[in-house]
Write a protein that holds these residues in place. Structure first.
Motif, PDB file in Angstrom:
ATOM      1  N   TRP A 168      12.463  88.918 -60.625  1.00  0.00           N
ATOM      2  CA  TRP A 168      11.006  88.945 -60.596  1.00  0.00           C
ATOM      3  C   TRP A 168      10.578  89.716 -59.367  1.00  0.00           C
ATOM      4  O   TRP A 168      11.338  89.890 -58.422  1.00  0.00           O
ATOM      5  CB  TRP A 168      10.405  87.542 -60.609  1.00  0.00           C
ATOM      6  CG  TRP A 168      10.981  86.635 -59.557  1.00  0.00           C
ATOM      7  CD1 TRP A 168      10.567  86.502 -58.268  1.00  0.00           C
ATOM      8  CD2 TRP A 168      12.091  85.743 -59.714  1.00  0.00           C
ATOM      9  NE1 TRP A 168      11.352  85.585 -57.604  1.00  0.00           N
ATOM     10  CE2 TRP A 168      12.283  85.105 -58.472  1.00  0.00           C
ATOM     11  CE3 TRP A 168      12.931  85.419 -60.781  1.00  0.00           C
ATOM     12  CZ2 TRP A 168      13.278  84.171 -58.280  1.00  0.00           C
ATOM     13  CZ3 TRP A 168      13.931  84.484 -60.572  1.00  0.00           C
ATOM     14  CH2 TRP A 168      14.093  83.866 -59.341  1.00  0.00           C
ATOM     15  N   SER A 203       5.125  88.267 -57.600  1.00  0.00           N
ATOM     16  CA  SER A 203       5.003  87.221 -58.611  1.00  0.00           C
ATOM     17  C   SER A 203       5.215  85.823 -58.038  1.00  0.00           C
ATOM     18  O   SER A 203       4.907  84.836 -58.696  1.00  0.00           O
ATOM     19  CB  SER A 203       6.014  87.456 -59.734  1.00  0.00           C
ATOM     20  OG  SER A 203       5.753  88.679 -60.373  1.00  0.00           O
ATOM     21  N   ALA A 259       6.041  78.949 -57.009  1.00  0.00           N
ATOM     22  CA  ALA A 259       6.124  79.055 -58.459  1.00  0.00           C
ATOM     23  C   ALA A 259       6.155  80.520 -58.863  1.00  0.00           C
ATOM     24  O   ALA A 259       5.614  81.376 -58.158  1.00  0.00           O
ATOM     25  CB  ALA A 259       4.928  78.365 -59.105  1.00  0.00           C
ATOM     26  N   VAL A 260       6.794  80.776 -59.994  1.00  0.00           N
ATOM     27  CA  VAL A 260       6.754  82.084 -60.643  1.00  0.00           C
ATOM     28  C   VAL A 260       6.497  81.789 -62.117  1.00  0.00           C
ATOM     29  O   VAL A 260       7.240  81.026 -62.740  1.00  0.00           O
ATOM     30  CB  VAL A 260       8.079  82.861 -60.482  1.00  0.00           C
ATOM     31  CG1 VAL A 260       7.993  84.205 -61.191  1.00  0.00           C
ATOM     32  CG2 VAL A 260       8.431  83.051 -59.025  1.00  0.00           C
ATOM     33  N   ARG A 261       5.433  82.362 -62.661  1.00  0.00           N
ATOM     34  CA  ARG A 261       5.100  82.124 -64.062  1.00  0.00           C
ATOM     35  C   ARG A 261       6.208  82.661 -64.968  1.00  0.00           C
ATOM     36  O   ARG A 261       6.808  83.689 -64.678  1.00  0.00           O
ATOM     37  CB  ARG A 261       3.762  82.767 -64.399  1.00  0.00           C
ATOM     38  CG  ARG A 261       2.619  82.079 -63.637  1.00  0.00           C
ATOM     39  CD  ARG A 261       1.278  82.248 -64.275  1.00  0.00           C
ATOM     40  NE  ARG A 261       1.221  82.097 -65.709  1.00  0.00           N
ATOM     41  CZ  ARG A 261       1.071  80.926 -66.353  1.00  0.00           C
ATOM     42  NH1 ARG A 261       0.998  79.800 -65.674  1.00  0.00           N
ATOM     43  NH2 ARG A 261       0.997  80.896 -67.664  1.00  0.00           N
ATOM     44  N   PRO A 262       6.500  81.957 -66.074  1.00  0.00           N
ATOM     45  CA  PRO A 262       7.586  82.364 -66.971  1.00  0.00           C
ATOM     46  C   PRO A 262       7.478  83.800 -67.492  1.00  0.00           C
ATOM     47  O   PRO A 262       8.496  84.466 -67.665  1.00  0.00           O
ATOM     48  CB  PRO A 262       7.491  81.365 -68.134  1.00  0.00           C
ATOM     49  CG  PRO A 262       6.834  80.158 -67.543  1.00  0.00           C
ATOM     50  CD  PRO A 262       5.885  80.699 -66.501  1.00  0.00           C
ATOM     51  N   GLU A 263       6.279  84.292 -67.704  1.00  0.00           N
ATOM     52  CA  GLU A 263       6.117  85.662 -68.211  1.00  0.00           C
ATOM     53  C   GLU A 263       6.323  86.713 -67.126  1.00  0.00           C
ATOM     54  O   GLU A 263       6.420  87.903 -67.415  1.00  0.00           O
ATOM     55  CB  GLU A 263       4.755  85.857 -68.885  1.00  0.00           C
ATOM     56  CG  GLU A 263       3.577  85.786 -67.954  1.00  0.00           C
ATOM     57  CD  GLU A 263       3.019  84.385 -67.726  1.00  0.00           C
ATOM     58  OE1 GLU A 263       1.916  84.297 -67.163  1.00  0.00           O
ATOM     59  OE2 GLU A 263       3.675  83.388 -68.102  1.00  0.00           O
ATOM     60  N   LYS A 264       6.419  86.302 -65.866  1.00  0.00           N
ATOM     61  CA  LYS A 264       6.668  87.219 -64.750  1.00  0.00           C
ATOM     62  C   LYS A 264       8.158  87.363 -64.444  1.00  0.00           C
ATOM     63  O   LYS A 264       8.544  88.139 -63.582  1.00  0.00           O
ATOM     64  CB  LYS A 264       5.949  86.731 -63.487  1.00  0.00           C
ATOM     65  CG  LYS A 264       4.452  86.583 -63.627  1.00  0.00           C
ATOM     66  CD  LYS A 264       3.782  87.913 -63.684  1.00  0.00           C
ATOM     67  CE  LYS A 264       2.274  87.732 -63.659  1.00  0.00           C
ATOM     68  NZ  LYS A 264       1.569  88.982 -63.710  1.00  0.00           N
ATOM     69  N   HIS A 297      11.038  82.176 -75.877  1.00  0.00           N
ATOM     70  CA  HIS A 297      11.168  81.412 -74.636  1.00  0.00           C
ATOM     71  C   HIS A 297      12.648  81.135 -74.409  1.00  0.00           C
ATOM     72  O   HIS A 297      13.375  80.791 -75.343  1.00  0.00           O
ATOM     73  CB  HIS A 297      10.392  80.087 -74.714  1.00  0.00           C
ATOM     74  CG  HIS A 297       8.920  80.270 -74.666  1.00  0.00           C
ATOM     75  ND1 HIS A 297       8.210  80.228 -73.499  1.00  0.00           N
ATOM     76  CD2 HIS A 297       8.033  80.536 -75.634  1.00  0.00           C
ATOM     77  CE1 HIS A 297       6.930  80.450 -73.764  1.00  0.00           C
ATOM     78  NE2 HIS A 297       6.806  80.641 -75.066  1.00  0.00           N
ATOM     79  N   SER A 326       9.554  83.632 -70.429  1.00  0.00           N
ATOM     80  CA  SER A 326       8.819  83.977 -71.641  1.00  0.00           C
ATOM     81  C   SER A 326       8.828  85.492 -71.785  1.00  0.00           C
ATOM     82  O   SER A 326       8.509  86.212 -70.848  1.00  0.00           O
ATOM     83  CB  SER A 326       7.381  83.459 -71.538  1.00  0.00           C
ATOM     84  OG  SER A 326       6.645  83.839 -72.671  1.00  0.00           O
ATOM     85  N   SER A 383      12.333  78.534 -66.910  1.00  0.00           N
ATOM     86  CA  SER A 383      11.753  79.021 -68.160  1.00  0.00           C
ATOM     87  C   SER A 383      11.371  80.478 -68.033  1.00  0.00           C
ATOM     88  O   SER A 383      10.788  80.889 -67.025  1.00  0.00           O
ATOM     89  CB  SER A 383      10.506  78.213 -68.524  1.00  0.00           C
ATOM     90  OG  SER A 383      10.853  76.878 -68.766  1.00  0.00           O
TER      91      SER A 383
END
Length: 112
Positions: A101, A105, A31-36, A64, A79, A77
């Motif tokens: 990314w 991340s 996974a990679v967080r959307p804000e990253k 978003h 962010s 996604s």
């Protein structure tokens, strides 16, 4: 050495594998967080995944984005803070964009 190289249809990354129990050839979920994730209107200098902007949601202090990329069944996604509204306003659905990314991340969730 505490790191692993992950390969997927979206690219290759070096991730921390300390105490992960990973072995060569293991299949994993990551996974990679959307804000990253960074969204670019042109190809970044290093790496990057090209896709098409599918949907944009303006939420005041942040936006978003949902980006359709080859090799992913669902849109990715993203962010982003709305520090530069001219950049956000230039984004139009269907336009080509690139995602990038940092290796740090990428989080290994589990082995399959």
């Amino acid at each position: 050495n505490g790191h692993a190289t992950l390969q997927s249809g979206l690219g290759e990354w070096q991730v921390s594998a300390k105490n992960s129990g990973l072995a060569e050839g293991d299949k994993v979920t990551v996974a990679v967080r959307p804000e990253k994730i960074s969204l670019h209107r042109s190809a970044p200098e290093k790496g990057g995944v090209q896709g098409a902007l599918e949907m944009t949601s303006y939420l005041g202090e942040r936006s978003h984005f949902h980006v359709r990329v080859p090799g992913s069944e669902t849109p990715i996604s993203v962010s982003s803070q709305n520090a530069d509204l001219s950049e956000i306003r230039a984004m139009q659905e269907g336009m080509p964009v690139w995602l990038s990314w940092r290796d740090e991340s990428v989080i290994v969730l589990d082995k399959k």
